[in-house]
Enzyme design. Structure first.
Site, PDB file in Angstrom:
ATOM      1  N   HIS A 173      -9.206   3.650   7.468  1.00 46.61           N
ATOM      2  CA  HIS A 173     -10.063   3.048   6.448  1.00 46.61           C
ATOM      3  C   HIS A 173     -10.235   1.540   6.627  1.00 46.61           C
ATOM      4  CE1 HIS A 173      -6.293   2.174   4.261  1.00 46.61           C
ATOM      5  NE2 HIS A 173      -6.982   1.309   3.551  1.00 46.61           N
ATOM      6  N   LYS A 177     -13.641  -1.603   6.069  1.00 47.34           N
ATOM      7  CA  LYS A 177     -13.561  -2.796   5.209  1.00 47.34           C
ATOM      8  C   LYS A 177     -14.573  -3.832   5.679  1.00 47.34           C
ATOM      9  CE  LYS A 177      -8.683  -2.404   3.934  1.00 47.34           C
ATOM     10  NZ  LYS A 177      -8.486  -2.459   2.517  1.00 47.34           N
ATOM     11  N   GLU A 211       1.729  -6.382   1.752  1.00 50.72           N
ATOM     12  CA  GLU A 211       1.430  -5.696   0.499  1.00 50.72           C
ATOM     13  C   GLU A 211       2.480  -6.094  -0.526  1.00 50.72           C
ATOM     14  OE1 GLU A 211       0.077  -1.453   0.839  1.00 50.72           O
ATOM     15  OE2 GLU A 211       1.118  -1.689   2.743  1.00 50.72           O
ATOM     16  N   ASP A 230       3.161   3.942   9.631  1.00 47.71           N
ATOM     17  CA  ASP A 230       2.244   3.970   8.491  1.00 47.71           C
ATOM     18  C   ASP A 230       1.161   2.897   8.606  1.00 47.71           C
ATOM     19  OD1 ASP A 230       1.530   4.904   5.800  1.00 47.71           O
ATOM     20  OD2 ASP A 230       2.235   2.965   5.092  1.00 47.71           O
ATOM     21  N   HIS A 235      -3.774   0.658  11.319  1.00 46.39           N
ATOM     22  CA  HIS A 235      -4.539  -0.478  10.796  1.00 46.39           C
ATOM     23  C   HIS A 235      -4.347  -1.775  11.604  1.00 46.39           C
ATOM     24  CE1 HIS A 235      -4.993   2.414   7.714  1.00 46.39           C
ATOM     25  NE2 HIS A 235      -3.944   2.101   6.991  1.00 46.39           N
ATOM     26  N   LYS A 335       5.982  -3.972   2.957  1.00 46.00           N
ATOM     27  CA  LYS A 335       5.812  -3.607   1.545  1.00 46.00           C
ATOM     28  C   LYS A 335       6.682  -4.545   0.710  1.00 46.00           C
ATOM     29  CE  LYS A 335       3.958   0.582   2.644  1.00 46.00           C
ATOM     30  NZ  LYS A 335       2.632   0.461   3.255  1.00 46.00           N
ATOM     31  N   LYS A 340      -0.035  -9.890  -1.951  1.00 47.84           N
ATOM     32  CA  LYS A 340      -0.928  -9.038  -1.147  1.00 47.84           C
ATOM     33  C   LYS A 340      -1.809  -9.990  -0.365  1.00 47.84           C
ATOM     34  CE  LYS A 340      -4.417  -5.345  -1.524  1.00 47.84           C
ATOM     35  NZ  LYS A 340      -3.886  -4.350  -0.590  1.00 47.84           N
TER      36      LYS A 340
HETATM   37  C1  BG6 Z   1      -2.468   3.296   3.951  1.00 44.09           C
HETATM   38  C2  BG6 Z   1      -0.965   3.341   4.022  1.00 44.09           C
HETATM   39  O1  BG6 Z   1      -3.022   3.785   5.134  1.00 44.09           O
HETATM   40  O2  BG6 Z   1      -2.887   1.944   3.760  1.00 44.09           O
HETATM   41  C3  BG6 Z   1      -0.367   2.767   2.749  1.00 44.09           C
HETATM   42  O3  BG6 Z   1      -0.534   4.697   4.168  1.00 44.09           O
HETATM   43  C4  BG6 Z   1      -0.907   1.374   2.496  1.00 44.09           C
HETATM   44  O4  BG6 Z   1       1.041   2.722   2.840  1.00 44.09           O
HETATM   45  C5  BG6 Z   1      -2.425   1.371   2.549  1.00 44.09           C
HETATM   46  O5  BG6 Z   1      -0.448   0.973   1.215  1.00 44.09           O
HETATM   47  C6  BG6 Z   1      -2.965  -0.053   2.489  1.00 44.09           C
HETATM   48  O6  BG6 Z   1      -4.348  -0.028   2.364  1.00 44.09           O
HETATM   49  P1  BG6 Z   1      -5.132  -1.206   1.661  1.00 44.09           P
HETATM   50  O7  BG6 Z   1      -6.566  -0.822   1.786  1.00 44.09           O
HETATM   51  O8  BG6 Z   1      -4.638  -1.293   0.248  1.00 44.09           O
HETATM   52  O9  BG6 Z   1      -4.813  -2.448   2.428  1.00 44.09           O
END
Ligand code: BG6
Length: 485
Positions: A173, A177, A211, A230, A235, A335, A340
């Protein structure tokens, strides 16, 4: 833009991902008028639900998860597109129920696998068994695609036994963005950056994805994964490849993906011999975030004492190619951190000679800061002369700061899933991960996991609400550098 309508089918329509991301995104696409009038949304789950009860469930989920008051007309238009099919995903015979609804002569059949990867195989088999797979059919896969190279191959093989690669859309995802996509615009639409983007001018690059939230209720899943799998495998690797890749020929399907793949193949492996100088692994303990006490990772709901799963990783990455020789990329993600904040910081090399030594003994180098989220924007840190005639030639660090919310105040920033769902409907694979990318990034991640297994060092503790273990500062200090704070 492709104009064909779709039968957009969500397997696991009542699950967490669907209710938090897919349904609200479909709502926004409906609101923006971006769904074809003939497109339908088909929900699949294993609950006994009549049509009306299903629509009520969806309405309730939209009310909870769309972050604005629902427009009644938009909601009704979306609900009018929706159908429900009960399928026990393990039973191939039950997929035949879709035959009564799906019409592949009229619409492109898109299957979104919003379920655990262990169900990808059964869904592929079920769809093939029902005769629902044609060369036009598309499938969308969510992460995690495996937990190492071997298991990701297994999943990819299963899917490949039914679908060819040009039918498979693997989601990361982050690629949906706005600001991650803007990396392409910054790099390839601005000559000042295209010509200043290699070892000649850049000293090092930092990528931070921090985060503030801890693990919360996701302990069971997360403990099996850890922050490396993860967040880094997908990402951070995607951000890294977009920053480091060569210019693609165009932005269509494979041009972009091939350039990203070349970066992944050039990553220097990390081994048990060098891991202590290259990687820091951390786990949060109790602490304070925004003045509130928060539990440590092991005290979270469902937590098991003794777990050595990492919630923080910092890595020095070396890319063995011509462009990046001698330019380290430092990645960090965690985490329960102080804030953030996701950003890319390009640190330029210091100048070769200082003619301002009388007033500034050592000139700080320029920095380009790309703020991915929140407060999206771009900053350039540079030196300017302080106005005045009495004090000689004084210099001061200043910021050129472009905030997207000010520069584009009239535009709504679309959520990542909105863009990606639209791209799937339009049949554009460029923003999805090719199988080769997934597997190459696992090769590199596996090298780190193997080195950890060999050295058997537990993660270093850090208090929740901090920027990670002290060792992460030392990782850069060893190279005479420091993290952007
Ligand atoms: C997800 C992870 O793919 O991305 C999560 O599994 C994480 O652990 C999340 O919190 C973070 O996404 P974003 O869009 O909030 O940065």
């Amino acid at each position: 833009m492709e104009t064909r309508p779709c039968d957009f089918t969500i397997f696991g329509v009542l699950g967490d991902l669907s209710q938090r991301n897919l349904l609200p995104s479909l709502y926004q696409l409906e609101k923006a008028g971006l769904l074809h009038t003939e497109t339908r949304v088909i929900g699949v789950a294993r609950h006994e639900l009549g049509h009306d009860a299903f629509l009520e469930e969806i309405r309730a989920k939209l009310q909870t998860f769309v972050r604005e008051p629902l427009e009644p007309e938009t909601t009704e238009r979306l609900l009018a597109r929706m159908r429900y099919v009960l399928i026990n995903l393990d039973v191939p015979e039950e997929y035949k129920r879709l035959l009564e609804i799906i019409d592949q002569r009229m619409r492109v059949f898109v299957s979104y696998f919003s379920v655990a990867p262990s169900l990808f195989g059964p869904i592929c088999t079920g769809l093939a068994h029902a005769g629902l797979v044609t060369p036009e059919t598309r499938v969308v896969l969510e992460k995690p695609i495996g937990r190492n190279l071997a298991s990701s191959r297994e999943i990819n093989e299963l899917v490949a036994s039914v679908f060819s690669e040009n039918q498979v859309y693997r989601i990361d995802h982050y690629l949906g963005k706005e600001t991650v996509m803007n990396l392409l615009a910054l790099r390839f639409a601005n000559s000042i950056f295209t010509t200043n983007w290699d070892h000649n001018t850049i000293d090092h690059v930092q990528i931070t994805v921090a985060e503030e939230v801890g693990i919360g209720s996701r302990w069971g899943y997360f403990d099996q994964a850890g922050q490396l799998r993860d967040m880094v495998q997908n990402h951070l690797m995607q951000i890294l490849t977009l920053v480091a890749m060569e210019p693609p020929v165009n932005l269509r399907d494979d041009s972009l993906r091939n350039e990203k793949l070349k970066v992944l193949k050039a990553l220097r492996p990390i081994t048990a011999k060098n891991i202590d100088r290259r990687v820091v692994r951390g786990q949060y303990g109790p602490g304070f975030i925004k003045g509130k006490t928060v539990p440590g990772y092991l005290e979270e709901k469902g937590g098991i004492l003794g777990s050595t799963t990492e919630t923080f990783v910092a890595i020095r990455v070396d890319i063995d190619n011509w462009r990046w020789a001698g330019v380290p990329f430092y990645l960090r993600t965690g985490k329960a951190m102080a804030a953030k904040r996701s950003e890319v910081v390009i640190n330029y090399k210091p100048l070769p000679h200082n003619i301002f030594a009388d007033s500034y003994r050592s000139l700080p180098a320029n920095k380009l800061v790309i703020r991915l989220q929140p407060d999206e924007g771009v900053e350039i840190e540079m030196l300017n002369k302080v106005p005045g005639i009495g004090n000689g030639l004084r210099l001061q660090r200043t910021m050129l700061d472009l905030s997207f919310s000010e520069a584009f105040s009239k535009e709504r920033i679309a959520g990542a899933y909105e863009r990606l769902i639209l791209e799937v409907m339009q049949g554009n694979q460029a923003l999805f991960i090719h199988r080769d990318e997934v597997e190459s990034s696992w090769v590199w991640i596996d090298s780190i996991q193997a080195a950890w297994a060999k050295t058997n060092e537990p993660p270093k503790p850090y208090p929740a609400g901090s920027w990670g273990p002290v060792a992460s500062v030392a990782l850069l200090a060893r190279d005479e550098r420091e993290w952007e704070e």
